[in-house]
Design an enzyme around this catalytic site. Sequence first.
Site, mmCIF file in Angstrom:
data_model
loop_
_atom_site.group_PDB
_atom_site.id
_atom_site.type_symbol
_atom_site.label_atom_id
_atom_site.label_comp_id
_atom_site.label_asym_id
_atom_site.label_seq_id
_atom_site.Cartn_x
_atom_site.Cartn_y
_atom_site.Cartn_z
ATOM 1 N N ASP A 1 -30.771 -22.876 -15.977
ATOM 2 C CA ASP A 1 -30.430 -21.667 -16.749
ATOM 3 C C ASP A 1 -31.554 -20.644 -16.654
ATOM 4 O O ASP A 1 -32.011 -20.109 -17.659
ATOM 5 C CB ASP A 1 -30.147 -22.040 -18.211
ATOM 6 C CG ASP A 1 -29.027 -23.065 -18.325
ATOM 7 O OD1 ASP A 1 -29.230 -24.211 -17.895
ATOM 8 O OD2 ASP A 1 -27.956 -22.712 -18.835
ATOM 9 N N ASP B 1 -26.632 -22.328 -13.513
ATOM 10 C CA ASP B 1 -26.795 -21.008 -14.142
ATOM 11 C C ASP B 1 -27.998 -20.305 -13.517
ATOM 12 O O ASP B 1 -29.130 -20.406 -13.993
ATOM 13 C CB ASP B 1 -26.919 -21.080 -15.664
ATOM 14 C CG ASP B 1 -25.564 -21.292 -16.336
ATOM 15 O OD1 ASP B 1 -24.550 -21.337 -15.609
ATOM 16 O OD2 ASP B 1 -25.529 -21.419 -17.564
ATOM 17 N N TYR C 1 -27.053 -15.071 -13.948
ATOM 18 C CA TYR C 1 -26.407 -14.429 -15.104
ATOM 19 C C TYR C 1 -25.912 -13.024 -14.766
ATOM 20 O O TYR C 1 -25.824 -12.160 -15.637
ATOM 21 C CB TYR C 1 -27.324 -14.397 -16.340
ATOM 22 C CG TYR C 1 -27.572 -15.769 -16.920
ATOM 23 C CD1 TYR C 1 -28.482 -16.644 -16.336
ATOM 24 C CD2 TYR C 1 -26.870 -16.199 -18.033
ATOM 25 C CE1 TYR C 1 -28.691 -17.904 -16.852
ATOM 26 C CE2 TYR C 1 -27.083 -17.472 -18.559
ATOM 27 C CZ TYR C 1 -27.996 -18.311 -17.956
ATOM 28 O OH TYR C 1 -28.204 -19.567 -18.467
ATOM 29 N N ASN D 1 -21.624 -22.635 -15.314
ATOM 30 C CA ASN D 1 -20.517 -21.747 -15.674
ATOM 31 C C ASN D 1 -20.781 -20.296 -15.263
ATOM 32 O O ASN D 1 -19.841 -19.560 -14.973
ATOM 33 C CB ASN D 1 -20.213 -21.829 -17.178
ATOM 34 C CG ASN D 1 -21.418 -21.596 -18.042
ATOM 35 O OD1 ASN D 1 -22.423 -22.306 -17.904
ATOM 36 N ND2 ASN D 1 -21.360 -20.614 -18.932
ATOM 37 N N HIS E 1 -24.179 -29.569 -14.852
ATOM 38 C CA HIS E 1 -24.583 -28.449 -15.704
ATOM 39 C C HIS E 1 -24.411 -28.748 -17.198
ATOM 40 O O HIS E 1 -25.307 -28.515 -17.994
ATOM 41 C CB HIS E 1 -23.818 -27.187 -15.317
ATOM 42 C CG HIS E 1 -24.300 -25.986 -16.073
ATOM 43 N ND1 HIS E 1 -25.589 -25.521 -15.970
ATOM 44 C CD2 HIS E 1 -23.686 -25.185 -16.973
ATOM 45 C CE1 HIS E 1 -25.742 -24.470 -16.770
ATOM 46 N NE2 HIS E 1 -24.597 -24.246 -17.397
ATOM 47 N N HIS F 1 -22.507 -25.356 -27.355
ATOM 48 C CA HIS F 1 -21.771 -26.108 -26.333
ATOM 49 C C HIS F 1 -21.564 -27.568 -26.759
ATOM 50 O O HIS F 1 -21.532 -28.467 -25.919
ATOM 51 C CB HIS F 1 -22.499 -26.052 -24.988
ATOM 52 C CG HIS F 1 -22.780 -24.647 -24.532
ATOM 53 N ND1 HIS F 1 -21.778 -23.719 -24.367
ATOM 54 C CD2 HIS F 1 -23.940 -24.003 -24.239
ATOM 55 C CE1 HIS F 1 -22.313 -22.574 -23.967
ATOM 56 N NE2 HIS F 1 -23.616 -22.721 -23.895
ATOM 57 N N HIS G 1 -27.310 -25.769 -19.408
ATOM 58 C CA HIS G 1 -26.251 -25.162 -20.220
ATOM 59 C C HIS G 1 -26.712 -24.818 -21.636
ATOM 60 O O HIS G 1 -26.555 -23.676 -22.069
ATOM 61 C CB HIS G 1 -25.028 -26.080 -20.250
ATOM 62 C CG HIS G 1 -23.756 -25.394 -20.613
ATOM 63 N ND1 HIS G 1 -23.458 -24.107 -20.234
ATOM 64 C CD2 HIS G 1 -22.681 -25.832 -21.329
ATOM 65 C CE1 HIS G 1 -22.250 -23.779 -20.696
ATOM 66 N NE2 HIS G 1 -21.758 -24.801 -21.370
ATOM 67 N N VAL G 2 -27.250 -25.792 -22.363
ATOM 68 C CA VAL G 2 -27.793 -25.520 -23.695
ATOM 69 C C VAL G 2 -29.208 -24.972 -23.505
ATOM 70 O O VAL G 2 -30.032 -25.598 -22.830
ATOM 71 C CB VAL G 2 -27.817 -26.810 -24.546
ATOM 72 C CG1 VAL G 2 -28.439 -26.537 -25.905
ATOM 73 C CG2 VAL G 2 -26.406 -27.360 -24.691
ATOM 74 N N HIS G 3 -29.484 -23.820 -24.086
ATOM 75 C CA HIS G 3 -30.743 -23.120 -23.806
ATOM 76 C C HIS G 3 -31.878 -23.667 -24.668
ATOM 77 O O HIS G 3 -32.447 -22.980 -25.528
ATOM 78 C CB HIS G 3 -30.564 -21.614 -24.000
ATOM 79 C CG HIS G 3 -29.569 -21.043 -23.041
ATOM 80 N ND1 HIS G 3 -28.852 -19.903 -23.268
ATOM 81 C CD2 HIS G 3 -29.156 -21.501 -21.822
ATOM 82 C CE1 HIS G 3 -28.054 -19.671 -22.239
ATOM 83 N NE2 HIS G 3 -28.217 -20.625 -21.358
HETATM 84 FE FE FE2 Z 1 -24.336 -22.657 -18.781
#
Ligand code: FE2
Length: 403
Positions: free
Chosen positions: A105, A134, A137, A171, A256, A266, A293-295
């Site tokens: 990410d 990711d 962005y 995603n 991811h 998420h 995915h989870v920041h």
């Molecule tokens: Fe993501």
Amino acid sequence: MPLHSDVFQAPSGYNAPQQDEPGSNTVVYWSENSQVKKKATGNVYTYKFYTYTSGFIHHCTIRNLEYDTKYYYLVGDRNSMRKFWFTTPPQVGPDVPYTFGIMGDLGQTYASNITLTHYEKNPEEGRAVLFVGDLSYADNHPNHDNVRWDTWARFVERSAAYQPWIWTAGNHEIDFAPEIGETKPFKPYTHRYHVPYRASQSTAPFWYSIKRASAYIIVLSSYSAYGKYTPQNQWLEQELPKVNRSETPWLIVLMHSPWYNSYNYHYMEGETMRVMYEPWFVEHKVDIVLSGHVHAYERSERISNIAYNIMNGICRPVKDPSAPVYITIGDGGNIEGLANNMTEPQPEYSAYREASFGHAIFDIKNRTHARYSWHRNHDGYAVEADSMWFFNRFWHPVDESSQ
Ligand SMILES: [Fe+2]
């Protein structure tokens, strides 16, 4: 970071990226110990996305390289020619040490820049990046502004031109935008980031495997079909038994969307894939599962949750020495901010969690031991904010937990 930031500037010279003309599709390369210059020819194409037309994108595969050798390579034409280098991996073998960097990410914010710098300056010196999805962005910009795919590539060039980044689709790679007529998922990603998926008999670039030193890396796609009878499912079922732990003791999986995530972001998005594949991971003694995915950052205990069937009600994660450690490392920098809201209390399966930007290192020593460490952006380069010694699940399956 704004478009005029120094990390996004195109190199100078005639027809330098972003190119107006196709330019040369030849790569000139030579090994450090040889004066003989060789040439490889690549492919070039452009793609369109809504009102955006890409520059000429080149892909060139250089074959028959020696192991463990530094190569220089030249790309481009005349006065915009540019020279880079990379070192090929050592030959595959059970006790071959190797150091991976781990990022996810990443995006292209100021935090992203600090993450990449910390990775580059980490004294452990990662030799390849396991990237858990990711990338740019771009889809968070108006009409998925693909200029942001260009700027992202220029931003990471300072690492990605010199060492491999092993890509996972997240995603933000889907770029599905029917409202502007863009209905082919993963269009910018697949035009820009090629992976050697055919070498592992995969039929799509979103799931594949790579052997490197003493590690066997399986990349999965959270955003491609994975249910029973789907191509990804069939491939994974055939792939896992192929892993020879006498050749590659370390079995690493990238995806991811995390399966074990105690943040209120998420939450449970990875659950359906977990239900499909977790029994296989335990059966095949996967060492470590990396996702993003989870920041934020989170590391699990060795746990599994595979006893449940629709009748018995046994649906709690339990300690399991055959299970992988799950790591969420979606803390590269993104553009949406940190995920700092957690479920309370911390579940028993969660060993460590913290909402800070950072990266990690997986430093394989031999067939039994690997040093894992997570590094925060706001610490010094050598500081380990979280760490553990991994004991290989096949060769040394003893309990690593401290209690
Ligand atoms: Fe993501």
